[in-house]
Design an enzyme around this catalytic site. Structure first.
Site, PDB file in Angstrom:
ATOM      1  N   CYS A 122       0.702  -0.991  -0.088  1.00  0.00           N
ATOM      2  CA  CYS A 122       0.026  -0.011  -0.102  1.00  0.00           C
ATOM      3  C   CYS A 122       0.968   1.291  -0.004  1.00  0.00           C
ATOM      4  O   CYS A 122       0.518   2.066  -0.548  1.00  0.00           O
ATOM      5  CB  CYS A 122      -1.020  -0.124   1.124  1.00  0.00           C
ATOM      6  SG  CYS A 122      -1.596  -1.581   1.421  1.00  0.00           S
ATOM      7  N   HIS A 263      -3.722   6.188  -0.693  1.00  0.00           N
ATOM      8  CA  HIS A 263      -4.237   4.874  -0.836  1.00  0.00           C
ATOM      9  C   HIS A 263      -5.381   4.721  -0.912  1.00  0.00           C
ATOM     10  O   HIS A 263      -6.113   4.937   0.004  1.00  0.00           O
ATOM     11  CB  HIS A 263      -3.226   4.166  -0.231  1.00  0.00           C
ATOM     12  CG  HIS A 263      -3.644   2.756   0.013  1.00  0.00           C
ATOM     13  ND1 HIS A 263      -3.605   1.811  -1.422  1.00  0.00           N
ATOM     14  CD2 HIS A 263      -3.908   1.919   0.648  1.00  0.00           C
ATOM     15  CE1 HIS A 263      -4.212   0.772  -0.955  1.00  0.00           C
ATOM     16  NE2 HIS A 263      -4.474   0.608   0.195  1.00  0.00           N
ATOM     17  N   ASN A 294      -9.427  -1.771  -4.097  1.00  0.00           N
ATOM     18  CA  ASN A 294      -8.275  -1.359  -3.464  1.00  0.00           C
ATOM     19  C   ASN A 294      -6.999  -2.145  -4.214  1.00  0.00           C
ATOM     20  O   ASN A 294      -6.893  -3.237  -4.444  1.00  0.00           O
ATOM     21  CB  ASN A 294      -8.326  -1.926  -1.967  1.00  0.00           C
ATOM     22  CG  ASN A 294      -6.808  -1.647  -1.295  1.00  0.00           C
ATOM     23  OD1 ASN A 294      -6.006  -1.810  -1.690  1.00  0.00           O
ATOM     24  ND2 ASN A 294      -7.055  -1.880  -0.177  1.00  0.00           N
TER      25      ASN A 294
END
Lengths: 352, 72
Positions: A122, A263, A294
Site C-alpha cells: 500500500c 491509498h 483497493n
C-alpha cells in the site's frame, strides 16, 4: 527523522493499466457467508463495488509493461532512455530472479541500466518515488518506476472472506532530473510490530510449501491474514500525523495542496482521515476504489489517472500522496505536478 | 445529544436488529467489526464534533463504554 527533501525531481508522466475482466461484489453469492445484509452494509460504508481482476495467466509485470508501453508509444520516453528501472510489487513473476531483470529485456531497455525490485504494498508507490528521486540525486537522469499488484492472486484471501475488495493494476511513472523542478518532500515510517496484521504466512522460506497447504480445488493456502481493526487503528493513528508532519516540514498549508491523493483503502477510512485533517472531501479522491477496488501499491497513480487527469495535464499544482498499510508502513510525499502526461486508464486485453 | 440518541445513532450505523443498551457487549453484536467502529468514529466527529482516538474506541467493551467516550 525520516523526513527528506529531494531536489530537482520532475514527474513527467503517470499511466495505469487494468485487466479487462470486471467483477462486482454482488457477483459472489458466497461472500460473507451469503449474508446479503452484511454485504450491503460493507458496500455502503466501504464504498467498494466494482473491481478489475486478472485471468490466471496475466501478472503484475504484464500490466506494468502495458502501462510503460503507453508511454513509449506516446514518445514520452524512449526505451533506451532510463538509467534505472524500479519494480515495486508484492506479486512478482518469479521467486527469483527479480522481475525488473525480466522487464529490462522485455521493454528493450539498455544493458547499462540499474534494475531492482522493491517489496512493498500500500505504501509502495511513494516508496518508489522516494527511491527514484534518490537515484536521480545519485546521478541518474531518468528513472522508469513501475508499480503494481495483482492481489486477487492471493486466492485464499477471497476464500476466507477477508479481502473481497482488491483490484489488480500496473502503473508506470517517468521521473526525471530537472535543474528547475521543485523539490519533493517525504515522510516515511514503519511499525513492524504490525507485520502480522496483514500477512500471507505460507509459501516463503519461513513456512515453505508443504503438501497439506492446498485446498481441495488445488489452490494454495497462503494462510492470509487481514486484521481490519488493527489496520484501521494504525491508519487513523499514523496517516493524519504523517501528513501534518509532512506539511510542516515542507512549509506548506493544507490550502496550498490541490489534492490529497491517498491509498484507496476504503471510503470510510479516507473520510475519517479527511475529517481528522480538516480537509474537505472534494480534495481527497475516493471514487476510484468504487470502480477499481483497493489496488494496493497501484492505487495512488491509478487514482491520479482516474480522477485528476485533466488537472494533472493542464495545470501546475502541489499534491500530497500518501500510502499506508501492509508492513505496517506509511509513506507520504508532497510534490508538484506540472503539465504531466496522464493518459486514460488502459484496459489490458492480453498479449497480441 | 442525549444517551438514547447516541445509542439510536449507533444502531442505525450498524444496521442491526439487536436491542442495544448501555450494558450490551460489543463483541456480542453480530455487526460489530472494523467498519462499524470506524463508522462510530465518523459519527462522533460529524454529528457531535468529537474527535475520539481509535485506540480509545478499541478499548471499549460495551455500548456504555462508548457513551463514556462521548462524555455521557
Amino acid at each position: 527523522m525520516a523526513t527528506f527533501t529531494v531536489p530537482h525531481i520532475r514527474i513527467d508522466a503517470i499511466s495505469s493499466s487494468v485487466p479487462e475482466k470486471e467483477m462486482r461484489l454482488t457477483d459472489d453469492p458466497t461472500l460473507y457467508g451469503g449474508n446479503e445484509k452484511q454485504l450491503k452494509r460493507v458496500m455502503k460504508s466501504s464504498g467498494f463495488d466494482k473491481r478489475r481482476v486478472t485471468d490466471d495467466k496475466t501478472t503484475t509485470a504484464d500490466l506494468c509493461a502495458a502501462a510503460a508501453q503507453t508511454l513509449f508509444d506516446a514518445h514520452i520516453i524512449a526505451p533506451e532512455e532510463p538509467d534505472a528501472l524500479i519494480f515495486v510489487s508484492q506479486t512478482p513473476d518469479y521467486q527469483i530472479p527479480a522481475t525488473s531483470c525480466v522487464l529490462q529485456k522485455r521493454l528493450n531497455l539498455r544493458e547499462d541500466v540499474v534494475v531492482f525490485d522493491i517489496n512493498h504494498g500500500c505504501s509502495g508507490y511513494v516508496y518508489g518515488l522516494f527511491l527514484a528521486a534518490s537515484l536521480i540525486n545519485s546521478g541518474c537522469k531518468t528513472v522508469l518506476l513501475l508499480v503494481g499488484d495483482t492481489v486477487s492472486k492471493f486466492t485464499d484471501m477471497f476464500k476466507n472472506g477477508s479481502a473481497p475488495i482488491f483490484g489488480d493494476a500496473g502503473t508506470a511513472t517517468v521521473v526525471r532530473y530537472d535543474e528547475n523542478a521543485a523539490p519533493i518532500f517525504f515522510d516515511i515510517g514503519t511499525d513492524g510490530e504490525g507485520a502480522d496484521a496483514i500477512m500471507a504466512k505460507n509459501g516463503g522460506f519461513r513456512n515453505p510449501p508443504e503438501p497439506d497447504m492446498f485446498y481441495e480445488d488445488g489452490t494454495f493456502k497462503y494462510d492470509s491474514v487481514m486484521d481490519g481493526m488493527r489496520i484501521m487503528q494504525f491508519t487513523l493513528d499514523r496517516v493524519p500525523a504523517s501528513i501534518e508532519k509532512l506539511l510542516t516540514f515542507a512549509g506548506k498549508n493544507k490550502e496550498d495542496v490541490s489534492s490529497f491523493v491517498l491509498h484507496q483503502a476504503n471510503k470510510l477510512i479516507l473520510q475519517n482521515v479527511a475529517m481528522s485533517l480538516d480537509v474537505p472531501f472534494e480534495k481527497m479522491p475516493m471514487e476510484t476504489l468504487s470502480k477499481y477496488g483497493n489496488q494496493s501499491s497501484a492505487s495512488i497513480p491509478t487514482a491520479v489517472c482516474d480522477v485528476l487527469r485533466e488537472q494533472a495535464e493542464k495545470t501546475s499544482a502541489d499534491y500530497v500522496f500518501c500510502g499506508f498499510g501492509i508492513g505496517l508502513t506509511w509513506a507520504s510525499c508532497l510534490l508538484n505536478l506540472d503539465h504531466i502526461f496522464c493518459p486514460e486508464i488502459g484496459i489490458y486485453k492480453g498479449e497480441n | 445529544m442525549e444517551k438514547e440518541q447516541i445509542i439510536e445513532g449507533i444502531k442505525d450505523l450498524l444496521d442491526t436488529e439487536a436491542d442495544l443498551n448501555e450494558g450490551t457487549v460489543l463483541d456480542d453484536i453480530e455487526e460489530w467489526d472494523s467498519l462499524a467502529s470506524i463508522s462510530v468514529l465518523a459519527f462522533f466527529k460529524q454529528k457531535m464534533g468529537l474527535k475520539i482516538e481509535a485506540q480509545a474506541l478499541k478499548d471499549c467493551k460495551t455500548v456504555g463504554d462508548i457513551l463514556k467516550l462521548a462524555g455521557k
